[in-house]
Design a protein around this motif. Sequence first.
Motif, short mmCIF file in Angstrom:
data_model
loop_
_atom_site.label_atom_id
_atom_site.label_comp_id
_atom_site.label_asym_id
_atom_site.label_seq_id
_atom_site.Cartn_x
_atom_site.Cartn_y
_atom_site.Cartn_z
N ILE A 10 0.84 -1.20 0.00
CA ILE A 10 0.00 0.00 0.00
C ILE A 10 0.87 1.25 0.00
O ILE A 10 0.64 2.19 -0.76
CB ILE A 10 -0.95 0.00 1.21
N VAL A 11 1.90 1.27 0.84
CA VAL A 11 2.79 2.43 0.92
C VAL A 11 3.57 2.60 -0.38
O VAL A 11 3.71 3.72 -0.89
CB VAL A 11 3.75 2.30 2.12
N LEU A 12 4.06 1.50 -0.95
CA LEU A 12 4.80 1.59 -2.21
C LEU A 12 3.91 2.07 -3.35
O LEU A 12 4.33 2.90 -4.16
CB LEU A 12 5.43 0.24 -2.56
N SER A 13 2.70 1.59 -3.42
CA SER A 13 1.78 2.02 -4.48
C SER A 13 1.42 3.48 -4.32
O SER A 13 1.36 4.23 -5.30
CB SER A 13 0.51 1.17 -4.45
N VAL A 53 -4.18 7.70 -3.11
CA VAL A 53 -3.99 6.37 -3.70
C VAL A 53 -3.88 5.31 -2.60
O VAL A 53 -4.50 4.25 -2.68
CB VAL A 53 -2.74 6.35 -4.61
N ALA A 54 -3.11 5.60 -1.56
CA ALA A 54 -2.95 4.64 -0.46
C ALA A 54 -4.28 4.38 0.23
O ALA A 54 -4.59 3.24 0.58
CB ALA A 54 -1.91 5.16 0.53
N ALA A 55 -5.08 5.42 0.44
CA ALA A 55 -6.38 5.24 1.10
C ALA A 55 -7.33 4.40 0.25
O ALA A 55 -8.03 3.53 0.77
CB ALA A 55 -7.00 6.60 1.39
N TRP A 58 -6.03 0.78 0.40
CA TRP A 58 -6.30 0.21 1.72
C TRP A 58 -7.78 -0.11 1.87
O TRP A 58 -8.15 -1.17 2.37
CB TRP A 58 -5.87 1.20 2.81
N TRP A 59 -8.66 0.79 1.42
CA TRP A 59 -10.10 0.58 1.53
C TRP A 59 -10.53 -0.64 0.72
O TRP A 59 -11.33 -1.45 1.18
CB TRP A 59 -10.85 1.82 1.07
N SER A 60 -9.99 -0.78 -0.49
CA SER A 60 -10.39 -1.91 -1.33
C SER A 60 -9.85 -3.24 -0.77
O SER A 60 -10.55 -4.25 -0.83
CB SER A 60 -9.94 -1.71 -2.77
N MET A 61 -8.63 -3.24 -0.22
CA MET A 61 -8.09 -4.46 0.38
C MET A 61 -8.87 -4.83 1.64
O MET A 61 -9.13 -6.01 1.89
CB MET A 61 -6.62 -4.28 0.71
N ARG A 62 -9.24 -3.83 2.42
CA ARG A 62 -10.00 -4.07 3.65
C ARG A 62 -11.36 -4.65 3.30
O ARG A 62 -11.83 -5.59 3.91
CB ARG A 62 -10.16 -2.74 4.39
N LYS A 63 -12.01 -4.05 2.32
CA LYS A 63 -13.33 -4.52 1.90
C LYS A 63 -13.24 -5.92 1.29
O LYS A 63 -14.10 -6.76 1.53
CB LYS A 63 -13.93 -3.53 0.91
#
Length: 70
Positions: A10-13, A53-55, A58-63
């Motif tokens: 996430i941080v790298l992206s 982008v990170a948010a 993160w939101w899509s991975m969490r979901k």
Amino acid sequence: MKQKIDYRSIVLSGSFGGLVYAIIMSIFYQFTGDEGFSIVKFAVDFIMFGLLVAAIIWWSMRKGNKDKGE
């Protein structure tokens, strides 16, 4: 079983997305404005778009992890 979120990706992206956006916008500012390169505008563009982008990632991975768990 609980899935872990890969924060490094996430941080790298976010960093890569912010960097690309900041470079594109600094080129755009130079073509449309009278001033030269501004490190402040570059840093603001990098941080703001990188966080966006990170948010989103993160939101899509969490979901996605919530959907797999159900």
